[in-house]
Design a protein around this motif. Structure first.
Motif, PDB file in Angstrom:
ATOM      1  N   SER A 288       0.827  -1.211   0.000  1.00 39.00           N
ATOM      2  CA  SER A 288       0.000   0.000   0.000  1.00 39.00           C
ATOM      3  C   SER A 288       0.858   1.257   0.000  1.00 39.00           C
ATOM      4  O   SER A 288       0.592   2.209  -0.753  1.00 39.00           O
ATOM      5  CB  SER A 288      -0.922   0.001   1.221  1.00 39.00           C
ATOM      6  N   ASP A 289       1.891   1.280   0.819  1.00 45.47           N
ATOM      7  CA  ASP A 289       2.782   2.451   0.872  1.00 45.47           C
ATOM      8  C   ASP A 289       3.449   2.689  -0.477  1.00 45.47           C
ATOM      9  O   ASP A 289       3.612   3.842  -0.914  1.00 45.47           O
ATOM     10  CB  ASP A 289       3.843   2.265   1.959  1.00 45.47           C
ATOM     11  N   ALA A 290       3.836   1.594  -1.159  1.00 45.84           N
ATOM     12  CA  ALA A 290       4.465   1.741  -2.480  1.00 45.84           C
ATOM     13  C   ALA A 290       3.473   2.304  -3.484  1.00 45.84           C
ATOM     14  O   ALA A 290       3.824   3.150  -4.317  1.00 45.84           O
ATOM     15  CB  ALA A 290       5.006   0.389  -2.951  1.00 45.84           C
ATOM     16  N   LEU A 291       2.224   1.837  -3.428  1.00 48.02           N
ATOM     17  CA  LEU A 291       1.192   2.363  -4.320  1.00 48.02           C
ATOM     18  C   LEU A 291       0.974   3.857  -4.086  1.00 48.02           C
ATOM     19  O   LEU A 291       0.851   4.644  -5.035  1.00 48.02           O
ATOM     20  CB  LEU A 291      -0.120   1.606  -4.105  1.00 48.02           C
ATOM     21  N   ILE A 292       0.938   4.266  -2.815  1.00 53.31           N
ATOM     22  CA  ILE A 292       0.740   5.680  -2.478  1.00 53.31           C
ATOM     23  C   ILE A 292       1.924   6.524  -2.941  1.00 53.31           C
ATOM     24  O   ILE A 292       1.751   7.618  -3.494  1.00 53.31           O
ATOM     25  CB  ILE A 292       0.507   5.819  -0.956  1.00 53.31           C
ATOM     26  N   ARG A 293       3.135   5.996  -2.742  1.00 50.79           N
ATOM     27  CA  ARG A 293       4.321   6.735  -3.197  1.00 50.79           C
ATOM     28  C   ARG A 293       4.268   6.946  -4.710  1.00 50.79           C
ATOM     29  O   ARG A 293       4.605   8.029  -5.215  1.00 50.79           O
ATOM     30  CB  ARG A 293       5.593   5.985  -2.804  1.00 50.79           C
ATOM     31  N   ALA A 294       3.871   5.901  -5.432  1.00 51.93           N
ATOM     32  CA  ALA A 294       3.808   6.012  -6.893  1.00 51.93           C
ATOM     33  C   ALA A 294       2.763   7.049  -7.310  1.00 51.93           C
ATOM     34  O   ALA A 294       3.022   7.903  -8.169  1.00 51.93           O
ATOM     35  CB  ALA A 294       3.486   4.651  -7.507  1.00 51.93           C
ATOM     36  N   ALA A 295       1.568   6.973  -6.714  1.00 56.08           N
ATOM     37  CA  ALA A 295       0.514   7.917  -7.076  1.00 56.08           C
ATOM     38  C   ALA A 295       0.916   9.351  -6.734  1.00 56.08           C
ATOM     39  O   ALA A 295       0.630  10.289  -7.494  1.00 56.08           O
ATOM     40  CB  ALA A 295      -0.782   7.542  -6.359  1.00 56.08           C
ATOM     41  N   THR A 296       1.616   9.529  -5.625  1.00 59.95           N
ATOM     42  CA  THR A 296       2.020  10.872  -5.185  1.00 59.95           C
ATOM     43  C   THR A 296       2.994  11.512  -6.161  1.00 59.95           C
ATOM     44  O   THR A 296       2.974  12.749  -6.348  1.00 59.95           O
ATOM     45  CB  THR A 296       2.653  10.798  -3.778  1.00 59.95           C
ATOM     46  N   ARG A 297       3.814  10.703  -6.814  1.00 64.25           N
ATOM     47  CA  ARG A 297       4.764  11.279  -7.770  1.00 64.25           C
ATOM     48  C   ARG A 297       4.211  11.336  -9.196  1.00 64.25           C
ATOM     49  O   ARG A 297       4.954  11.591 -10.152  1.00 64.25           O
ATOM     50  CB  ARG A 297       6.096  10.522  -7.738  1.00 64.25           C
ATOM     51  N   GLY A 298       2.906  11.091  -9.363  1.00 67.44           N
ATOM     52  CA  GLY A 298       2.263  11.292 -10.652  1.00 67.44           C
ATOM     53  C   GLY A 298       2.016  10.059 -11.476  1.00 67.44           C
ATOM     54  O   GLY A 298       1.507  10.150 -12.604  1.00 67.44           O
ATOM     55  N   VAL A 299       2.348   8.875 -10.976  1.00 74.16           N
ATOM     56  CA  VAL A 299       2.065   7.623 -11.682  1.00 74.16           C
ATOM     57  C   VAL A 299       0.577   7.305 -11.540  1.00 74.16           C
ATOM     58  O   VAL A 299       0.001   7.470 -10.456  1.00 74.16           O
ATOM     59  CB  VAL A 299       2.925   6.473 -11.110  1.00 74.16           C
ATOM     60  N   ARG A 300      -0.060   6.858 -12.620  1.00 79.52           N
ATOM     61  CA  ARG A 300      -1.451   6.436 -12.511  1.00 79.52           C
ATOM     62  C   ARG A 300      -1.485   5.050 -11.857  1.00 79.52           C
ATOM     63  O   ARG A 300      -0.881   4.090 -12.359  1.00 79.52           O
ATOM     64  CB  ARG A 300      -2.137   6.375 -13.875  1.00 79.52           C
ATOM     65  N   VAL A 301      -2.209   4.938 -10.746  1.00 87.39           N
ATOM     66  CA  VAL A 301      -2.281   3.692  -9.984  1.00 87.39           C
ATOM     67  C   VAL A 301      -3.742   3.276  -9.886  1.00 87.39           C
ATOM     68  O   VAL A 301      -4.595   4.051  -9.442  1.00 87.39           O
ATOM     69  CB  VAL A 301      -1.684   3.861  -8.578  1.00 87.39           C
ATOM     70  N   ARG A 302      -4.035   2.043 -10.303  1.00 88.94           N
ATOM     71  CA  ARG A 302      -5.384   1.502 -10.228  1.00 88.94           C
ATOM     72  C   ARG A 302      -5.357   0.155  -9.515  1.00 88.94           C
ATOM     73  O   ARG A 302      -4.485  -0.677  -9.780  1.00 88.94           O
ATOM     74  CB  ARG A 302      -5.974   1.332 -11.627  1.00 88.94           C
ATOM     75  N   VAL A 303      -6.309  -0.050  -8.621  1.00 87.52           N
ATOM     76  CA  VAL A 303      -6.367  -1.275  -7.819  1.00 87.52           C
ATOM     77  C   VAL A 303      -7.790  -1.821  -7.846  1.00 87.52           C
ATOM     78  O   VAL A 303      -8.760  -1.072  -7.683  1.00 87.52           O
ATOM     79  CB  VAL A 303      -5.940  -1.014  -6.362  1.00 87.52           C
ATOM     80  N   ILE A 304      -7.900  -3.143  -8.048  1.00 91.47           N
ATOM     81  CA  ILE A 304      -9.173  -3.851  -7.930  1.00 91.47           C
ATOM     82  C   ILE A 304      -9.055  -4.834  -6.768  1.00 91.47           C
ATOM     83  O   ILE A 304      -8.115  -5.623  -6.703  1.00 91.47           O
ATOM     84  CB  ILE A 304      -9.513  -4.624  -9.215  1.00 91.47           C
ATOM     85  N   THR A 305     -10.012  -4.762  -5.848  1.00 97.38           N
ATOM     86  CA  THR A 305     -10.103  -5.760  -4.782  1.00 97.38           C
ATOM     87  C   THR A 305     -11.477  -6.401  -4.844  1.00 97.38           C
ATOM     88  O   THR A 305     -12.410  -5.854  -5.426  1.00 97.38           O
ATOM     89  CB  THR A 305      -9.890  -5.131  -3.397  1.00 97.38           C
ATOM     90  N   ASP A 306     -11.593  -7.578  -4.253  1.00102.04           N
ATOM     91  CA  ASP A 306     -12.869  -8.278  -4.255  1.00102.04           C
ATOM     92  C   ASP A 306     -13.722  -7.840  -3.061  1.00102.04           C
ATOM     93  O   ASP A 306     -13.211  -7.606  -1.960  1.00102.04           O
ATOM     94  CB  ASP A 306     -12.649  -9.786  -4.190  1.00102.04           C
ATOM     95  N   GLY A 307     -15.031  -7.760  -3.283  1.00100.71           N
ATOM     96  CA  GLY A 307     -15.917  -7.264  -2.251  1.00100.71           C
ATOM     97  C   GLY A 307     -16.070  -8.168  -1.053  1.00100.71           C
ATOM     98  O   GLY A 307     -16.414  -7.704   0.035  1.00100.71           O
ATOM     99  N   ILE A 308     -15.826  -9.462  -1.204  1.00102.15           N
ATOM    100  CA  ILE A 308     -15.914 -10.400  -0.092  1.00102.15           C
ATOM    101  C   ILE A 308     -14.524 -10.777   0.425  1.00102.15           C
ATOM    102  O   ILE A 308     -14.299 -10.881   1.623  1.00102.15           O
ATOM    103  CB  ILE A 308     -16.688 -11.667  -0.510  1.00102.15           C
ATOM    104  N   GLY A 309     -13.578 -10.964  -0.474  1.00106.84           N
ATOM    105  CA  GLY A 309     -12.228 -11.363  -0.064  1.00106.84           C
ATOM    106  C   GLY A 309     -11.509 -10.298   0.737  1.00106.84           C
ATOM    107  O   GLY A 309     -10.687 -10.611   1.611  1.00106.84           O
ATOM    108  N   THR A 310     -11.804  -9.022   0.460  1.00106.29           N
ATOM    109  CA  THR A 310     -11.130  -7.909   1.141  1.00106.29           C
ATOM    110  C   THR A 310     -12.165  -7.060   1.859  1.00106.29           C
ATOM    111  O   THR A 310     -13.107  -6.556   1.234  1.00106.29           O
ATOM    112  CB  THR A 310     -10.365  -7.041   0.134  1.00106.29           C
ATOM    113  N   GLU A 311     -12.004  -6.898   3.152  1.00107.05           N
ATOM    114  CA  GLU A 311     -12.917  -6.044   3.910  1.00107.05           C
ATOM    115  C   GLU A 311     -12.631  -4.578   3.615  1.00107.05           C
ATOM    116  O   GLU A 311     -11.620  -4.239   2.991  1.00107.05           O
ATOM    117  CB  GLU A 311     -12.763  -6.313   5.413  1.00107.05           C
ATOM    118  N   ARG A 312     -13.526  -3.702   4.032  1.00107.26           N
ATOM    119  CA  ARG A 312     -13.323  -2.264   3.840  1.00107.26           C
ATOM    120  C   ARG A 312     -12.234  -1.793   4.795  1.00107.26           C
ATOM    121  O   ARG A 312     -12.412  -1.811   6.012  1.00107.26           O
ATOM    122  CB  ARG A 312     -14.621  -1.492   4.093  1.00107.26           C
ATOM    123  N   LEU A 313     -11.105  -1.391   4.249  1.00108.24           N
ATOM    124  CA  LEU A 313      -9.932  -1.055   5.046  1.00108.24           C
ATOM    125  C   LEU A 313      -9.765   0.451   5.178  1.00108.24           C
ATOM    126  O   LEU A 313     -10.095   1.209   4.254  1.00108.24           O
ATOM    127  CB  LEU A 313      -8.672  -1.648   4.404  1.00108.24           C
TER     128      LEU A 313
END
Length: 423
Positions: A74-99
């Motif tokens: 997650s921290d790596a994804l945030i670092r990438a987005a902060t420096r202007g990289v387009r970051v997209r993530v798909i999670t499953d509605g049952i496999g992953t709880e609302r974090l």
């Protein structure tokens, strides 16, 4: 590889589609493969590539946990987005709880979509069980490893790292992984199969990669009577299943390889409840003298622990060797056939994975990593509890009845969920 072996290689790699993401998968050459046998090095590789990303990062996973492993990604994804990289993530509605970290993603500019947020949603009961990532259209990952700590199993500490696998890919196959993500991303937005968009200028195209492999096959055919091993190149196919045009893609990949097996079939899977076709393929292989070995996981779902042994009788009688793995949590979904075909992915061999869920596997042919995968399966088989046919047949009547009841209850439930698709 002799002439006969070369012909088997040709049959194993015959699924070359006329268009991309159709009902057939395609093989392509010129790829580099790195095999991961547990989560820690996989996460390190993923984070390293994300930190070096310049344009684009996509990630799709069934489970994304708020633990040490999840926070590092997650921290790596945030670092990438902060420096202007387009970051997209798909999670499953049952496999992953609302974090809570989802809020951090939004603030940093990470785009996040949830597949089927409810148990029964607009995609029915299906889940996205895939574990995929692509960075800058140069690196891709596919396998069975979720974004979760290696030692955690539903809040319990495992004695050893979870037995699991993933591959890092470079080369033409990356374009196929990226397209699978893009189709899923749009499918979540509009609720059905979207129209495909052309790849960006300069990106590797599947047509060029397929043409390259077709030329390789044509040159192989022109020398059928020569030694084909020297001519055959290692190749890779990305095989995704969905409920639109790739309903049986992964099952067909298994059936093709097992049907062509001449010496050995090694298969490891945590949820072994395949339909009749796959069970018959394993039985026929054993009956024609192929060494068929199954490593089956246990102790995650009690219902399956009772149901799966019902299938052992016909397999054991045909000569299939079965072992139950209990050293740690077996989560890998892998197989090797004749030491020249292997698969790593997210697909279990049960009704949910083969008929209902979105899954993704990578098939390797003639790649050196197949030997490493084979060694890992054989080691797991040796570490497992072997199922002896005589001991199995002497089970108490109560245990036999419980196995029968659990299997038929499972089969009925899956037939209802898959609308008769599971056999």
């Amino acid at each position: 590889m002799s002439g006969g072996g070369g012909r088997r290689f040709a049959r194993l790699t015959q699924h070359l589609p006329g268009r991309r993401y159709g009902s057939r998968y395609r093989f392509c050459t010129g790829n580099e493969i790195r095999l991961f046998t547990e989560g820690e090095p996989f996460f390190a590789s993923l984070v390293e590539r994300i930190d070096a990303a310049q344009c684009d990062v996509v990630l799709e996973t069934y489970i994304f946990c708020d633990d040490a492993a999840g926070r590092s990604v997650s921290d790596a994804l945030i670092r990438a987005a902060t420096r202007g990289v387009r970051v997209r993530v798909i999670t499953d509605g049952i496999g992953t709880e609302r974090l809570a970290m989802f809020n951090d993603w939004t603030l940093a500019g990470v785009e996040h979509r949830i597949y089927n947020p409810h148990l029964f949603g607009r995609f029915g009961f299906s889940r996205t069980h895939r574990k995929l990532a692509v960075v800058d259209d140069a690196f891709a990952w596919c396998g069975g490893i979720n974004i979760v700590d290696d030692y955690d199993q539903n809040g319990m500490r495992l004695p050893y790292p979870r037995w699991d696998f993933a591959v890092e890919l470079q080369g033409p196959v990356v374009a196929d992984v990226r397209e699978a993500f893009d189709v899923q991303w749009e499918r979540i937005r509009i609720g059905h199969r979207p129209a495909l968009t052309p790849p960006p200028v300069g990106a590797p195209t599947p047509r060029a990669a397929t043409a390259r492999f077709v030329r390789a096959r044509q040159s192989t055919r022109s020398a059928r009577n020569a030694d084909m091993r020297a001519m055959a190149e290692p190749c890779v196919a990305f095989v995704a299943r969905d409920n639109f045009v790739n309903r049986r893609a992964i099952e067909k990949a298994y059936l093709t390889a097992i049907g062509q097996a001449r010496s050995e079939v090694l298969l490891a899977n945590p949820y072994f409840m395949p339909g009749r076709k796959l069970r018959r393929a394993l039985i026929f292989a054993a009956q024609r003298g192929v060494d068929v070995r199954l490593v089956i996981g246990r102790k995650e779902f009690a219902a399956l622990d009772y149901a799966v042994p019902f299938l052992y009788r016909s397999l054991l009688k045909a000569g299939v060797k079965i072992a139950e793995y209990e050293r740690t949590m077996l989560h890998g979904k892998v197989a090797v056939v004749d030491s020249n075909w292997g698969t790593v992915g997210s697909s279990n061999l049960d009704a949910l994975s083969l008929v209902l869920n979105n899954e993704a596997n990578v098939v390797l042919v003639l790649h050196p990593e197949i030997d490493q995968l084979r060694d890992a399966i054989l080691a797991a088989f040796d570490e497992s509890r072997r199922i002896d046919e005589k001991h199995y047949e002497s089970r108490p009547a109560g245990e036999r009845l419980l196995n029968w009841f659990a299997y038929n209850t499972y089969r009925l439930a899956m037939k209802l969920l898959t609308v008769g698709g599971y056999d």
